[in-house]
Design an enzyme around this catalytic site. Sequence first.
Site, PDB file in Angstrom:
ATOM      1  NE  ARG A 299      -2.442  -1.317   3.350  1.00 19.20           N
ATOM      2  CZ  ARG A 299      -3.097  -1.638   4.450  1.00 19.20           C
ATOM      3  NH1 ARG A 299      -4.410  -1.550   4.475  1.00 19.20           N
ATOM      4  NH2 ARG A 299      -2.462  -2.030   5.525  1.00 19.20           N
TER       5      ARG A 299
ATOM      6  CE  LYS B   8       9.261 -17.445  20.844  1.00 23.42           C
ATOM      7  NZ  LYS B   8      10.153 -17.821  19.720  1.00 23.42           N
TER       8      LYS B   8
ATOM      9  CG  HIS C 214       8.676 -24.618  13.075  1.00 30.88           C
ATOM     10  ND1 HIS C 214       8.333 -24.406  11.764  1.00 30.88           N
ATOM     11  CD2 HIS C 214       8.701 -23.388  13.640  1.00 30.88           C
ATOM     12  CE1 HIS C 214       8.162 -23.108  11.548  1.00 30.88           C
ATOM     13  NE2 HIS C 214       8.373 -22.474  12.677  1.00 30.88           N
TER      14      HIS C 214
ATOM     15  CG  HIS D 278      11.316 -21.263   8.726  1.00 32.40           C
ATOM     16  ND1 HIS D 278      10.412 -20.975   9.700  1.00 32.40           N
ATOM     17  CD2 HIS D 278      12.531 -21.250   9.345  1.00 32.40           C
ATOM     18  CE1 HIS D 278      11.044 -20.796  10.852  1.00 32.40           C
ATOM     19  NE2 HIS D 278      12.336 -20.952  10.656  1.00 32.40           N
TER      20      HIS D 278
ATOM     21  CD  GLU E  20      12.920 -19.794  19.190  1.00 34.78           C
ATOM     22  OE1 GLU E  20      13.240 -19.210  18.147  1.00 34.78           O
ATOM     23  OE2 GLU E  20      11.794 -19.708  19.690  1.00 34.78           O
TER      24      GLU E  20
ATOM     25  CG  ASP F 207       5.566 -19.276  17.609  1.00 34.77           C
ATOM     26  OD1 ASP F 207       5.216 -18.762  16.530  1.00 34.77           O
ATOM     27  OD2 ASP F 207       6.715 -19.152  18.078  1.00 34.77           O
TER      28      ASP F 207
ATOM     29  CE  LYS G  79      15.287 -23.967  10.697  1.00 34.62           C
ATOM     30  NZ  LYS G  79      16.014 -22.735  10.921  1.00 34.62           N
TER      31      LYS G  79
END
Length: 522
Positions: free
Chosen positions: A60, A357, A257, A194, A232, A252, A198
């Site tokens: 936009r 996390k 994954h 994703h 993580e 998440d 890998k």
Amino acid sequence: PQRSEDARGPAGTRDPRRRARRQVIIVGASGDLTERKLVPALVSIARSCAEPFGVVGFARRPKTDEQFRAGLAEAIPAELRAAWTDLAPHVHYQQGDVENAEDLAALERRLDALADGEPAGRLFYLALKPDLFASAAERLRAAGLVTRLAAGTDAPFRRVVIEKPFGRDLSSARELLRRLHSVLDEHQLFRIDHYLGKETVQNILGLRFHNAIFEPLWNRHHVELVQITVAEDIGVEGGRAAYYDGAGAMRDMLQNHMLQILALVAMEPPSSLDPEAIRDEKVQALRGLRTLDSTDAAQHSVRARYARGRVGGVEVRGYLEEDGVSPGSQTETFVAVRTEIQSWRWGGVPILLRHGKRLAKRFTEVQVQFRTPPLQLFNRPEGMSDAELGRQLRNGTLCQIRPNILRIAIQPAERITLSFGVKRPGTAMVMTPAELTFDYQSHFGRATPPAYERLLLDAMNGDATLFLRAEEIEASWSFADALLDAWKAPEAPPVEDYEAGSWGPESADRLFQGCEGTWSRG
Ligand code: BG6
């Protein structure tokens, strides 16, 4: 999976006069994904791809081609600068809103003009908020920018790429899939996870099915347990809280994954490397996952969120103090689950999954732990009685039989290690742990390519192997939904706190109950 001819072909210099026969259109190109991941991946693809392609950013904000290019150029890594100079003339910008039919008509005219009126394949990457995926695909279809094409047709391709999250539960995922299917054929839809891009994740298939030594052991007769960790050290920062607080670690990471990695570890051998053959077997493995009801969940799942602490020597905030997290949030940033896959191969083998996390360090790893020999023959000091041997083994003074463990380190270390025992030199029959290691970097002398590069190239070439089929998404949600429901029951495990920079709550250790082993620390 096979790469298409053009990907393997010699690096071609791009002739600026030659118009693109393939166009990659990034819808929502002003987000940071475009400059951080998508465009660097496309530049790298262009470097080794003989057939030229063009890139059109659609968003936009008003911008000229030059302004768009200038913004991208800043984010191009040094090693890709030369390739960027070649691709840049083929990168364009079109201002518009995907919800607006006139803007889409203008986009189509622009795409046609850029292809000099020649037929060109079009790949639309929807870099949009997930709740806009379905309506954006519908609008692209209504505008004629994409059309439903039969598989194998000669017509220039029309493909749409989207990336997780695919819904927030089974029913919303089904609704999204239904709407996408009402617009396009399955072979035109590329759903990214994703992790499948890998190299180390793809190698799970190679390791298992190209080597005859692992497969005979890869079952409940020889495997004691499988554990997968995605740890993580980052928290939920940079404006992600609005999304994350409504999702949590389960939605998440684990639902997508981690279950994808598990599917590759657990699937039966495919009959070929055909995308459907591989995805059929992954779906079967995911469908075999035992769902946890509220009683199982109380015993076999742990959820927690990080509290203030230190990561890498730096003081960090707790989850509840992060900007954008709602006060009193019950969202988990850590999840650990014990389940199994109900199949002849895996029945009874504990499958332990853990993600968090703000843990002590970043690493992703699969561990396949094999059963121990039935008898300890070694490590008995001369003259020691059975009773004393038993006592010393129990209290850990003597080296116990350690299980052989195959560790598949996915990131940041990219290596495979097999641990086993060897006899220490000397007269005593004492065993000591040793390892065989394969390391990508030292073996191949270069880093593995980023996930987006492989995935975008495959989507451009129409190879769906590394993309999710609708049934995989549904099977993963069935597992996740059951656990999320179980967490609403009165007996659900509480949301515990763990210190940032730690290994998560100690209660996660209880998932090993009845088996040897501990959570990996990478
Ligand atoms: C994303 C999650 O899908 O994957 C993030 O939404 C997570 O929360 C990220 O940090 C991890 O990806 P990687 O490739 O850095 O392990």
